[in-house]
Design a protein around this motif. Structure first.
Motif, PDB file in Angstrom:
ATOM      1  N   LEU A 190      46.614  47.133  26.665  1.00 38.00           N
ATOM      2  CA  LEU A 190      45.509  46.413  27.300  1.00 38.00           C
ATOM      3  C   LEU A 190      44.168  46.887  26.747  1.00 38.00           C
ATOM      4  CD1 LEU A 190      46.749  46.271  30.981  1.00 38.00           C
ATOM      5  CD2 LEU A 190      46.143  44.294  29.580  1.00 38.00           C
ATOM      6  N   MET A 191      44.043  48.181  26.529  1.00 38.77           N
ATOM      7  CA  MET A 191      42.798  48.718  25.995  1.00 38.77           C
ATOM      8  C   MET A 191      42.555  48.205  24.570  1.00 38.77           C
ATOM      9  SD  MET A 191      43.112  52.484  27.702  1.00 38.77           S
ATOM     10  CE  MET A 191      41.626  53.212  27.111  1.00 38.77           C
ATOM     11  N   MET A 192      43.606  48.137  23.775  1.00 35.29           N
ATOM     12  CA  MET A 192      43.466  47.584  22.420  1.00 35.29           C
ATOM     13  C   MET A 192      43.068  46.117  22.482  1.00 35.29           C
ATOM     14  SD  MET A 192      46.357  49.152  19.843  1.00 35.29           S
ATOM     15  CE  MET A 192      47.697  48.295  20.589  1.00 35.29           C
ATOM     16  N   LEU A 193      43.705  45.359  23.360  1.00 33.85           N
ATOM     17  CA  LEU A 193      43.413  43.937  23.495  1.00 33.85           C
ATOM     18  C   LEU A 193      41.970  43.715  23.933  1.00 33.85           C
ATOM     19  CD1 LEU A 193      44.384  40.983  23.470  1.00 33.85           C
ATOM     20  CD2 LEU A 193      45.153  41.321  25.838  1.00 33.85           C
ATOM     21  N   ILE A 194      41.509  44.494  24.878  1.00 42.71           N
ATOM     22  CA  ILE A 194      40.127  44.369  25.353  1.00 42.71           C
ATOM     23  C   ILE A 194      39.142  44.664  24.224  1.00 42.71           C
ATOM     24  CG2 ILE A 194      38.391  45.395  26.896  1.00 42.71           C
ATOM     25  CD1 ILE A 194      40.766  45.735  28.928  1.00 42.71           C
ATOM     26  N   ASP A 195      39.410  45.710  23.458  1.00 38.97           N
ATOM     27  CA  ASP A 195      38.531  46.017  22.321  1.00 38.97           C
ATOM     28  C   ASP A 195      38.494  44.844  21.339  1.00 38.97           C
ATOM     29  OD1 ASP A 195      37.827  48.473  23.289  1.00 38.97           O
ATOM     30  OD2 ASP A 195      39.146  49.614  21.958  1.00 38.97           O
ATOM     31  N   TYR A 196      39.635  44.240  21.081  1.00 39.87           N
ATOM     32  CA  TYR A 196      39.701  43.087  20.175  1.00 39.87           C
ATOM     33  C   TYR A 196      38.940  41.899  20.764  1.00 39.87           C
ATOM     34  CZ  TYR A 196      41.550  39.057  17.687  1.00 39.87           C
ATOM     35  OH  TYR A 196      41.662  37.891  16.984  1.00 39.87           O
ATOM     36  N   LEU A 197      39.162  41.627  22.024  1.00 38.25           N
ATOM     37  CA  LEU A 197      38.525  40.471  22.661  1.00 38.25           C
ATOM     38  C   LEU A 197      37.015  40.647  22.820  1.00 38.25           C
ATOM     39  CD1 LEU A 197      41.220  39.601  25.363  1.00 38.25           C
ATOM     40  CD2 LEU A 197      40.757  38.387  23.228  1.00 38.25           C
ATOM     41  N   ASN A 198      36.539  41.884  22.797  1.00 37.67           N
ATOM     42  CA  ASN A 198      35.098  42.157  22.885  1.00 37.67           C
ATOM     43  C   ASN A 198      34.488  42.483  21.521  1.00 37.67           C
ATOM     44  OD1 ASN A 198      34.520  41.724  25.645  1.00 37.67           O
ATOM     45  ND2 ASN A 198      35.530  43.637  26.151  1.00 37.67           N
ATOM     46  N   PHE A 199      35.217  42.141  20.448  1.00 38.19           N
ATOM     47  CA  PHE A 199      34.742  42.308  19.072  1.00 38.19           C
ATOM     48  C   PHE A 199      34.474  43.767  18.695  1.00 38.19           C
ATOM     49  CE2 PHE A 199      33.572  38.017  20.397  1.00 38.19           C
ATOM     50  CZ  PHE A 199      34.154  37.264  19.397  1.00 38.19           C
ATOM     51  N   LYS A 200      35.157  44.704  19.342  1.00 39.64           N
ATOM     52  CA  LYS A 200      35.032  46.118  18.981  1.00 39.64           C
ATOM     53  C   LYS A 200      36.134  46.532  18.018  1.00 39.64           C
ATOM     54  CE  LYS A 200      32.868  47.438  23.316  1.00 39.64           C
ATOM     55  NZ  LYS A 200      33.045  48.176  24.564  1.00 39.64           N
TER      56      LYS A 200
ATOM     57  N   SER B  50      36.405  39.116  29.089  1.00 41.92           N
ATOM     58  CA  SER B  50      35.949  39.536  27.759  1.00 41.92           C
ATOM     59  C   SER B  50      35.330  38.356  27.004  1.00 41.92           C
ATOM     60  CB  SER B  50      37.108  40.119  26.965  1.00 41.92           C
ATOM     61  OG  SER B  50      38.085  39.126  26.762  1.00 41.92           O
ATOM     62  N   LYS B  51      34.513  38.682  26.021  1.00 40.46           N
ATOM     63  CA  LYS B  51      33.752  37.662  25.281  1.00 40.46           C
ATOM     64  C   LYS B  51      34.648  36.613  24.610  1.00 40.46           C
ATOM     65  CE  LYS B  51      30.140  40.972  24.268  1.00 40.46           C
ATOM     66  NZ  LYS B  51      29.553  41.841  23.245  1.00 40.46           N
ATOM     67  N   ARG B  52      35.613  37.083  23.840  1.00 45.67           N
ATOM     68  CA  ARG B  52      36.464  36.164  23.085  1.00 45.67           C
ATOM     69  C   ARG B  52      37.335  35.328  24.034  1.00 45.67           C
ATOM     70  NH1 ARG B  52      38.789  39.311  18.188  1.00 45.67           N
ATOM     71  NH2 ARG B  52      37.019  38.684  16.971  1.00 45.67           N
ATOM     72  N   TYR B  53      37.799  35.934  25.105  1.00 45.68           N
ATOM     73  CA  TYR B  53      38.638  35.196  26.054  1.00 45.68           C
ATOM     74  C   TYR B  53      37.825  34.092  26.720  1.00 45.68           C
ATOM     75  CZ  TYR B  53      41.939  34.096  29.730  1.00 45.68           C
ATOM     76  OH  TYR B  53      42.808  33.430  30.556  1.00 45.68           O
ATOM     77  N   VAL B  54      36.645  34.434  27.203  1.00 46.26           N
ATOM     78  CA  VAL B  54      35.797  33.460  27.895  1.00 46.26           C
ATOM     79  C   VAL B  54      35.372  32.333  26.960  1.00 46.26           C
ATOM     80  CG1 VAL B  54      33.536  33.140  29.003  1.00 46.26           C
ATOM     81  CG2 VAL B  54      34.980  35.075  29.637  1.00 46.26           C
ATOM     82  N   ASN B  55      35.004  32.680  25.729  1.00 47.58           N
ATOM     83  CA  ASN B  55      34.490  31.684  24.792  1.00 47.58           C
ATOM     84  C   ASN B  55      35.550  30.859  24.083  1.00 47.58           C
ATOM     85  OD1 ASN B  55      31.833  32.419  25.340  1.00 47.58           O
ATOM     86  ND2 ASN B  55      31.856  34.009  23.784  1.00 47.58           N
ATOM     87  N   PHE B  56      36.797  31.352  24.031  1.00 49.63           N
ATOM     88  CA  PHE B  56      37.798  30.614  23.271  1.00 49.63           C
ATOM     89  C   PHE B  56      39.133  30.476  24.004  1.00 49.63           C
ATOM     90  CE2 PHE B  56      41.250  30.460  20.104  1.00 49.63           C
ATOM     91  CZ  PHE B  56      40.937  29.246  19.522  1.00 49.63           C
ATOM     92  N   PHE B  57      39.715  31.582  24.376  1.00 50.15           N
ATOM     93  CA  PHE B  57      41.081  31.539  24.888  1.00 50.15           C
ATOM     94  C   PHE B  57      41.213  30.916  26.281  1.00 50.15           C
ATOM     95  CE2 PHE B  57      41.729  35.035  21.740  1.00 50.15           C
ATOM     96  CZ  PHE B  57      42.588  34.319  20.927  1.00 50.15           C
ATOM     97  N   ARG B  58      40.159  30.928  27.060  1.00 49.43           N
ATOM     98  CA  ARG B  58      40.245  30.308  28.387  1.00 49.43           C
ATOM     99  C   ARG B  58      40.555  28.817  28.246  1.00 49.43           C
ATOM    100  NH1 ARG B  58      35.726  31.904  32.383  1.00 49.43           N
ATOM    101  NH2 ARG B  58      37.020  33.736  32.504  1.00 49.43           N
ATOM    102  N   GLU B  59      39.999  28.198  27.214  1.00 47.10           N
ATOM    103  CA  GLU B  59      40.223  26.773  26.956  1.00 47.10           C
ATOM    104  C   GLU B  59      41.492  26.531  26.138  1.00 47.10           C
ATOM    105  OE1 GLU B  59      38.237  24.455  28.314  1.00 47.10           O
ATOM    106  OE2 GLU B  59      37.119  26.107  29.227  1.00 47.10           O
ATOM    107  N   ASN B  60      41.977  27.545  25.451  1.00 45.81           N
ATOM    108  CA  ASN B  60      43.146  27.421  24.571  1.00 45.81           C
ATOM    109  C   ASN B  60      44.223  28.421  24.991  1.00 45.81           C
ATOM    110  OD1 ASN B  60      41.857  25.548  22.566  1.00 45.81           O
ATOM    111  ND2 ASN B  60      40.450  27.279  22.445  1.00 45.81           N
TER     112      ASN B  60
END
Length: 143
Positions: A55-65, A20-30
């Motif tokens: 998991l579905m809620m988390l994915i929506d959050y991590l993809n800015f939905k 997901s966008k947020r995971y790749v851009n931020f959480f992977r490093e943190n």
């Protein structure tokens, strides 16, 4: 327990979390902040411990939905299966709109927030709702 199809879906959703966008851009490093996010919002430290719905809620959050995630209650005394069954029985006797959605909106009065499912309602809220429905039924039946 999950069926084979549900396990397959869960595995795919876990993979979707990690790309997901947020995971790749931020959480992977943190990673510690990612674990804190999981702990704060779901009460777990690993996405493998999440339900499919979570998991579905988390994915929506991590993809800015989704703008935010619900806060995990540290002391979740969930309603018992018997309470839920009793609540649904009373609801079916009392309510004009017998849908699950209408019941959830009714439970919002006691829970403070709209529960995702009846099974997620606290014991205390379920008890208050049962008492309220019983009182309403007494008035409706003329007792």
């Amino acid at each position: 327990m999950y069926t084979k199809a549900q396990l397959k879906l869960k595995k795919q959703l876990i993979k979707a979390v990690h790309v997901s966008k947020r995971y790749v851009n931020f959480f992977r490093e943190n990673e510690s902040e990612y674990r804190e996010l999981l702990k704060k919002h779901f009460g777990v430290e690993s996405s493998t411990k999440l339900t499919i719905e979570q998991l579905m809620m988390l994915i929506d959050y991590l993809n800015f939905k989704r703008d935010s995630l619900p806060i995990f209650n540290q002391n979740p005394q969930k309603a018992t299966a018997r309470q839920i069954e009793h609540l649904r029985g009373l609801w079916n006797r009392y309510a004009k709109d017998k849908s699950e959605r209408a019941l959830l909106w009714f439970l919002k009065r006691f829970e403070g927030v709209l529960p995702l499912r009846v099974e997620y309602v606290s014991k205390e809220s379920a008890q208050k709702a049962i008492v309220a429905l019983k009182k309403s039924l007494r008035g409706k039946d003329g007792c």
